[in-house]
Design an enzyme around this catalytic site. Structure first.
Site, PDB file in Angstrom:
ATOM      1  N   GLY A 164      48.479  51.159  10.142  1.00 41.64           N
ATOM      2  CA  GLY A 164      48.316  50.309  11.325  1.00 41.64           C
ATOM      3  C   GLY A 164      48.042  51.108  12.591  1.00 41.64           C
ATOM      4  N   HIS A 171      60.240  35.270  10.122  1.00 42.01           N
ATOM      5  CA  HIS A 171      58.800  35.117  10.394  1.00 42.01           C
ATOM      6  C   HIS A 171      58.534  34.182  11.564  1.00 42.01           C
ATOM      7  CE1 HIS A 171      58.445  36.528   6.041  1.00 42.01           C
ATOM      8  NE2 HIS A 171      58.008  37.491   6.822  1.00 42.01           N
ATOM      9  N   ASP A 180      55.245  43.952  12.141  1.00 39.72           N
ATOM     10  CA  ASP A 180      56.124  43.409  11.093  1.00 39.72           C
ATOM     11  C   ASP A 180      56.247  44.475  10.016  1.00 39.72           C
ATOM     12  OD1 ASP A 180      57.447  41.959   9.213  1.00 39.72           O
ATOM     13  OD2 ASP A 180      55.877  40.465   8.905  1.00 39.72           O
ATOM     14  N   ASP A 208      61.448  49.512   7.684  1.00 41.20           N
ATOM     15  CA  ASP A 208      62.278  50.354   8.563  1.00 41.20           C
ATOM     16  C   ASP A 208      61.483  51.594   8.996  1.00 41.20           C
ATOM     17  OD1 ASP A 208      64.357  48.599   8.091  1.00 41.20           O
ATOM     18  OD2 ASP A 208      65.182  49.791   6.441  1.00 41.20           O
TER      19      ASP A 208
HETATM   20  N1  SAM Z   1      60.267  41.704   7.408  1.00 39.51           N
HETATM   21  C1  SAM Z   1      60.350  42.919   6.763  1.00 39.51           C
HETATM   22  C2  SAM Z   1      61.559  43.734   7.026  1.00 39.51           C
HETATM   23  O1  SAM Z   1      61.935  43.988   8.177  1.00 39.51           O
HETATM   24  O2  SAM Z   1      62.161  44.133   6.043  1.00 39.51           O
HETATM   25  C3  SAM Z   1      59.082  43.650   6.820  1.00 39.51           C
HETATM   26  C4  SAM Z   1      58.283  43.093   5.698  1.00 39.51           C
HETATM   27  S1  SAM Z   1      56.639  43.581   5.473  1.00 39.51           S
HETATM   28  C5  SAM Z   1      56.646  43.502   3.701  1.00 39.51           C
HETATM   29  C6  SAM Z   1      56.576  45.293   5.880  1.00 39.51           C
HETATM   30  C7  SAM Z   1      55.236  45.896   5.524  1.00 39.51           C
HETATM   31  O3  SAM Z   1      54.962  46.977   6.410  1.00 39.51           O
HETATM   32  C8  SAM Z   1      55.114  46.450   4.128  1.00 39.51           C
HETATM   33  O4  SAM Z   1      54.278  45.620   3.361  1.00 39.51           O
HETATM   34  C9  SAM Z   1      54.532  47.848   4.307  1.00 39.51           C
HETATM   35  O5  SAM Z   1      53.523  48.173   3.366  1.00 39.51           O
HETATM   36  C10 SAM Z   1      53.987  47.754   5.727  1.00 39.51           C
HETATM   37  N2  SAM Z   1      53.822  49.052   6.410  1.00 39.51           N
HETATM   38  C11 SAM Z   1      54.696  50.079   6.485  1.00 39.51           C
HETATM   39  N3  SAM Z   1      54.168  51.101   7.192  1.00 39.51           N
HETATM   40  C12 SAM Z   1      52.931  50.690   7.596  1.00 39.51           C
HETATM   41  C13 SAM Z   1      51.895  51.299   8.358  1.00 39.51           C
HETATM   42  N4  SAM Z   1      52.030  52.541   8.847  1.00 39.51           N
HETATM   43  N5  SAM Z   1      50.761  50.592   8.569  1.00 39.51           N
HETATM   44  C14 SAM Z   1      50.606  49.340   8.062  1.00 39.51           C
HETATM   45  N6  SAM Z   1      51.551  48.726   7.327  1.00 39.51           N
HETATM   46  C15 SAM Z   1      52.707  49.381   7.093  1.00 39.51           C
END
Ligand code: SAM
Length: 286
Positions: free
Chosen positions: A140, A64, A157, A160
């Site tokens: 997003g 982070h 953030d 995968d």
């Molecule tokens: N640091 C982490 C990693 O690399 O493993 C990422 C952690 S963070 C919890 C990732 C977040 O991205 C998740 O909460 C997931 O819901 C969100 N996410 C995935 N696809 C997304 C999208 N299209 N729009 C917004 N958020 C998204």
């Protein structure tokens, strides 16, 4: 209490770690993904999504701090930041350490991740309480296409690049990201492991290179992400002469400082080596 193994099931990495955990504290499915929390003697609490580790209490700050502070310290006075993903709140916590930040918008598709982090990782989710934070649950990419707001820093953030996160690494997505940045705005995104995902990194960098005049790659050591030598792609809306910080570090960081920032950028020789070895099955060269 008997311990048991939690084995990762990571479709994006050639190896999977397993953890001897004390107990499973939480397990719930959302319309998007399966969120779990485990307790581990060494790592503390572990958050997983679809059986892939997202963070551990022990090492989350490496990721982070490096995702947030490298781009933020390249801006003289960032006021507005956008975080796409990051539902655990760790990146938001770091963004809010910058006193010039007036508004931090976090867009995570999944409210369950935010609720789970607030409940089990309060020290990570601390930023959600801030009056400067605005949180929306939606894709997003859609948010970025529709917003009329402009940001000094955009941080990706995400999980995968499979499932819901697929929309966050297309050429159109990067074009939109550039269009919502202020004239000297910065973009940064986690781009997976140098050891395992160099093809992905090169593809993202090629897309970014089409819309941003300056482009860099930096890395941080992560204990719990497969590949461990973790990459971040950074791009600037204005041409930059160097990727060095333009102001001194905000207080209370644990790994981030000016020296770490300067040394985080991946030398071309290392990039070439990982590109050369490739991301596919290993074939010894004759
Ligand atoms: N640091 C982490 C990693 O690399 O493993 C990422 C952690 S963070 C919890 C990732 C977040 O991205 C998740 O909460 C997931 O819901 C969100 N996410 C995935 N696809 C997304 C999208 N299209 N729009 C917004 N958020 C998204």
């Amino acid at each position: 209490m008997p311990k048991f193994w939690f084995a990762e099931s990571d479709p994006f990495a050639p190896i999977n770690y397993r953890y001897k955990v004390n107990k499973r504290l939480f397990s719930k499915k959302s319309p998007y993904q399966h969120v779990k929390v485990f307790e581990h003697d060494f790592f503390g609490r572990i958050l997983t999504i679809d059986d892939v580790v997202q963070l551990t209490e022990r090492d989350e700050f490496f990721y982070h701090e490096m995702l947030a502070h490298v781009p933020l310290h390249m801006h003289p006075a960032p006021k507005k930041a956008l975080i796409i993903g990051g539902g655990d709140g760790g990146t938001l916590r770091e963004v809010l350490r910058h006193p010039t930040i007036e508004k931090a918008v976090l867009i995570d598709i999944d409210a369950l991740v935010i609720e789970t982090s607030k409940r089990f990782f309060p020290q990570v989710a601390v930023g959600f309480k801030s009056p400067k934070a605005t949180v929306l649950n939606m894709d997003g990419a859609k948010y970025m296409r529709e917003t009329s707001e402009r940001f000094d820093v955009v941080l990706i953030d995400s999980t995968d690049p499979v499932g819901p996160a697929k929309t966050l690494s297309t050429q159109d997505f990067f074009k939109t990201a550039a269009s919502i940045l202020t004239p000297n705005g910065l973009f940064a995104m986690q781009t997976e492991s140098l050891h395992y995902h160099m093809a992905f990194i090169n593809q993202v960098q090629a897309y970014l290179g089409k819309v941003f005049p300056s482009l860099g790659l930096y890395a941080a050591p992560l204990a719990t992400y497969a590949g461990n030598y973790w990459s971040f792609s950074i791009a600037s809306k204005a041409k930059v002469k160097s990727w060095n910080p333009v102001r001194s570090s905000v207080p209370k960081t644990r790994i981030y400082c000016e020296e770490v920032h300067r040394n985080a950028f991946v030398p071309q020789k290392v990039r070439d080596c990982f590109t050369d070895i490739g991301s596919g099955p290993y074939r010894r060269k004759p």
